[in-house]
Design a protein around this motif. Structure first.
Motif, mmCIF file in Angstrom:
data_model
loop_
_atom_site.group_PDB
_atom_site.id
_atom_site.type_symbol
_atom_site.label_atom_id
_atom_site.label_comp_id
_atom_site.label_asym_id
_atom_site.label_seq_id
_atom_site.Cartn_x
_atom_site.Cartn_y
_atom_site.Cartn_z
ATOM 1 N N SER A 287 -57.590 -132.654 -107.636
ATOM 2 C CA SER A 287 -56.878 -131.718 -106.766
ATOM 3 C C SER A 287 -57.767 -131.249 -105.622
ATOM 4 C CB SER A 287 -56.372 -130.505 -107.559
ATOM 5 O OG SER A 287 -57.457 -129.694 -107.981
ATOM 6 N N TRP A 288 -57.123 -130.837 -104.543
ATOM 7 C CA TRP A 288 -57.808 -130.258 -103.381
ATOM 8 C C TRP A 288 -57.049 -129.003 -102.975
ATOM 9 C CZ3 TRP A 288 -62.121 -130.059 -100.696
ATOM 10 C CH2 TRP A 288 -62.102 -129.516 -99.403
ATOM 11 N N THR A 289 -57.752 -127.878 -102.869
ATOM 12 C CA THR A 289 -57.154 -126.613 -102.451
ATOM 13 C C THR A 289 -57.945 -126.065 -101.277
ATOM 14 O OG1 THR A 289 -56.515 -126.161 -104.742
ATOM 15 C CG2 THR A 289 -56.446 -124.319 -103.197
ATOM 16 N N ASP A 290 -57.260 -125.719 -100.197
ATOM 17 C CA ASP A 290 -57.940 -125.273 -98.990
ATOM 18 C C ASP A 290 -57.228 -124.059 -98.413
ATOM 19 O OD1 ASP A 290 -59.820 -125.243 -96.983
ATOM 20 O OD2 ASP A 290 -58.785 -126.703 -95.738
ATOM 21 N N THR A 291 -57.980 -122.996 -98.142
ATOM 22 C CA THR A 291 -57.444 -121.810 -97.480
ATOM 23 C C THR A 291 -57.765 -121.893 -95.999
ATOM 24 O OG1 THR A 291 -57.763 -120.472 -99.472
ATOM 25 C CG2 THR A 291 -57.450 -119.294 -97.397
ATOM 26 N N LEU A 292 -56.761 -121.771 -95.150
ATOM 27 C CA LEU A 292 -56.953 -121.886 -93.717
ATOM 28 C C LEU A 292 -57.691 -120.667 -93.174
ATOM 29 C CD1 LEU A 292 -53.447 -123.272 -92.656
ATOM 30 C CD2 LEU A 292 -55.481 -124.527 -93.399
ATOM 31 N N ALA A 293 -58.458 -120.878 -92.114
ATOM 32 C CA ALA A 293 -59.179 -119.780 -91.469
ATOM 33 C C ALA A 293 -58.185 -118.737 -90.965
ATOM 34 C CB ALA A 293 -60.022 -120.313 -90.320
ATOM 35 N N THR A 294 -58.564 -117.476 -91.078
ATOM 36 C CA THR A 294 -57.669 -116.405 -90.628
ATOM 37 C C THR A 294 -58.476 -115.253 -90.063
ATOM 38 O OG1 THR A 294 -55.804 -115.015 -91.301
ATOM 39 C CG2 THR A 294 -57.628 -115.168 -92.824
ATOM 40 N N GLU A 295 -57.850 -114.470 -89.206
ATOM 41 C CA GLU A 295 -58.505 -113.337 -88.554
ATOM 42 C C GLU A 295 -58.275 -112.077 -89.370
ATOM 43 O OE1 GLU A 295 -57.475 -111.356 -84.460
ATOM 44 O OE2 GLU A 295 -58.635 -113.182 -84.063
ATOM 45 N N ILE A 296 -59.355 -111.348 -89.647
ATOM 46 C CA ILE A 296 -59.258 -110.114 -90.426
ATOM 47 C C ILE A 296 -60.054 -109.011 -89.733
ATOM 48 C CG2 ILE A 296 -59.081 -111.407 -92.593
ATOM 49 C CD1 ILE A 296 -61.985 -110.463 -93.172
ATOM 50 N N THR A 297 -59.905 -107.793 -90.240
ATOM 51 C CA THR A 297 -60.698 -106.660 -89.792
ATOM 52 C C THR A 297 -61.786 -106.377 -90.814
ATOM 53 O OG1 THR A 297 -58.837 -105.649 -88.605
ATOM 54 C CG2 THR A 297 -60.663 -104.208 -89.210
ATOM 55 N N ILE A 298 -63.039 -106.403 -90.374
ATOM 56 C CA ILE A 298 -64.154 -106.097 -91.262
ATOM 57 C C ILE A 298 -64.477 -104.613 -91.143
ATOM 58 C CG2 ILE A 298 -66.557 -106.551 -91.832
ATOM 59 C CD1 ILE A 298 -66.281 -109.293 -90.663
ATOM 60 N N THR A 299 -64.475 -103.935 -92.273
ATOM 61 C CA THR A 299 -64.846 -102.523 -92.297
ATOM 62 C C THR A 299 -66.003 -102.315 -93.258
ATOM 63 O OG1 THR A 299 -63.242 -102.082 -94.048
ATOM 64 C CG2 THR A 299 -62.492 -101.762 -91.784
ATOM 65 N N GLY A 300 -66.742 -101.236 -93.047
ATOM 66 C CA GLY A 300 -67.816 -100.880 -93.954
ATOM 67 C C GLY A 300 -67.254 -100.206 -95.198
ATOM 68 N N ASP A 301 -68.131 -99.916 -96.152
ATOM 69 C CA ASP A 301 -67.693 -99.256 -97.378
ATOM 70 C C ASP A 301 -67.124 -97.872 -97.113
ATOM 71 O OD1 ASP A 301 -68.302 -101.230 -99.397
ATOM 72 O OD2 ASP A 301 -70.411 -100.842 -98.997
ATOM 73 N N ASP A 302 -67.496 -97.283 -95.958
ATOM 74 C CA ASP A 302 -66.962 -95.966 -95.601
ATOM 75 C C ASP A 302 -65.657 -96.050 -94.822
ATOM 76 O OD1 ASP A 302 -67.905 -97.044 -93.269
ATOM 77 O OD2 ASP A 302 -69.234 -95.367 -92.759
ATOM 78 N N GLY A 303 -65.157 -97.278 -94.586
ATOM 79 C CA GLY A 303 -63.901 -97.450 -93.868
ATOM 80 C C GLY A 303 -64.062 -97.646 -92.374
ATOM 81 N N ALA A 304 -65.279 -97.492 -91.829
ATOM 82 C CA ALA A 304 -65.499 -97.660 -90.390
ATOM 83 C C ALA A 304 -65.350 -99.125 -90.002
ATOM 84 C CB ALA A 304 -66.887 -97.156 -90.011
ATOM 85 N N VAL A 305 -64.663 -99.396 -88.883
ATOM 86 C CA VAL A 305 -64.432 -100.763 -88.422
ATOM 87 C C VAL A 305 -65.717 -101.359 -87.866
ATOM 88 C CG1 VAL A 305 -63.167 -102.219 -86.806
ATOM 89 C CG2 VAL A 305 -62.005 -100.326 -87.951
ATOM 90 N N ILE A 306 -66.103 -102.521 -88.382
ATOM 91 C CA ILE A 306 -67.278 -103.250 -87.899
ATOM 92 C C ILE A 306 -66.868 -104.318 -86.899
ATOM 93 C CG2 ILE A 306 -69.162 -104.790 -88.578
ATOM 94 C CD1 ILE A 306 -69.264 -103.300 -91.243
#
Length: 354
Positions: free
Chosen positions: A206-225
């Protein structure tokens, strides 16, 4: 988590009869554990800098319904109850002017810590399976069964392993993550089996692949990085070679007992993920996306199939895989150690609508 096998072992090529189906409820424990090794200029310079364990507890809910002889539609919902990355015997990372990157060498040992933790639904797999030829087609006199499958998994861009969904309750506490891989995923697979007396040798790929996607990276305190970071989980190729040994069958009740012995190999391609997701105390937590190297695993497994009667069975399985050393984040010379082992074990309850 790959698509849940609706029946373990050689019966991986078996589909429900026309207008019948299988309902599956499964639990799986997944643990990758071993030392962390910082590589120097030569093998003699390699130093162990900690211990790490990546583990998850997952529930899986599956359904297969035959829409035609030799063809079935499938739905699987993988739900991560809890996933974590924990470290012990580790130290803080500091800047190394000689290599112009971070190092764990020369600093005090820290207390055991959790680097990342999360939970949630990974998405929904929707797919189809078919057997172009099968031993179940008595009129065709096929000597083997060949199964092919394909599926799509829905995205989890707002609740995935790379995004903090709940900030830490106090300063310095880690935040809660999701459990999915972000983007739309594709899965293709094939399996073939045959029967020799009471043994059913098989091969499954089998082959399983997740396509690249755009996300929001935040710190552990919730601040947007980074509000527009692109993550790209590596595709997984999985190969299994084994045989199912039938210990006993009761034709009247439909009861059956079988053992599955198999060899297994897994290759995971290089991926792009937020820094600090799977390494403790990285030098620049706000650095954004880094690359994780490809990995290779090899091992073996055992499964027990207990069909109590025609309509219900229990599958218990366990695999142990050795992982070759893998660079965890490209900026830092930190690798999984030579003692890293991947254990996958669990059980499925299968209700067979017949």
């Amino acid at each position: 988590m790959l698509i849940l096998s609706l029946a373990h072992a050689a019966s991986i090529t078996e589909l429900p009869p026309f207008l019948r189906g299988d309902v599956v409820i499964g639990y799986q424990y997944d643990r990758l554990a071993g030392s962390l090794s910082e590589h120097g200029l030569s093998a003699d310079d390699d130093v162990e800098v900690g211990q790490r364990a990546v583990q998850s507890h997952d529930m899986n809910y599956g359904l297969a319904f035959s829409v035609a002889p030799g063809a079935a539609l499938t739905v699987t919902i993988p739900h991560t109850i809890y996933k974590s990355v924990g470290v012990s015997e580790w130290s803080q990372m500091v800047y190394d002017p000689a290599t112009e990157t971070g190092t764990y060498l020369g600093t005090a040992t820290e207390a055991d810590a959790v680097v990342s933790e999360g939970s949630g639904v990974q998405g929904v797999w929707i797919g189809a399976k078919g057997t172009p030829f099968a031993e179940a087609f008595a009129g065709r006199r096929n000597r083997a069964t060949w199964m092919v499958e394909g599926a799509l998994r829905t995205p989890s861009a707002n609740s995935n392993w790379y995004t903090i969904t709940e900030p830490g309750p106090i300063d310095g506490a880690i935040g809660e993550r999701g459990a999915g891989e972000g983007g739309l995923a594709l899965h293709v697979g094939t399996a073939a089996s045959t029967t020799f007396g009471r043994s059913e040798p098989y091969v499954a790929l089998s082959w399983t692949d997740t396509l690249a996607t755009e996300i929001t990276i935040t710190g552990d305190d919730g601040a947007v990085i980074d509000g527009s970071a692109k993550v790209d989980p590596g595709g997984v190729f999985d190969a299994r070679f084994g045989t199912e040994l039938v210990a006993g069958v009761n034709e009247a009740s439909g009861a059956r007992t079988a053992f599955d012995l198999h060899l297994r190999g897994r290759y995971t391609g290089a991926s792009k993920l937020p820094t600090g997701t799977e390494l403790p105390a990285v030098l620049v937590p706000e650095a954004g996306i880094v690359q994780q190297a490809e990995s290779m695993e090899m091992g073996a497994g055992l499964a027990l199939n207990l069909r109590f009667f025609k309509y219900m069975e229990l599958d218990i399985y366990g695999d142990g895989l050795y992982r070759l050393p893998q660079r965890i984040e490209h900026p830092y010379p930190v690798y999984t150690g030579g003692d890293t082992v991947h254990v996958i074990t669990g059980a499925n309850v299968v209700i067979r609508v017949r």
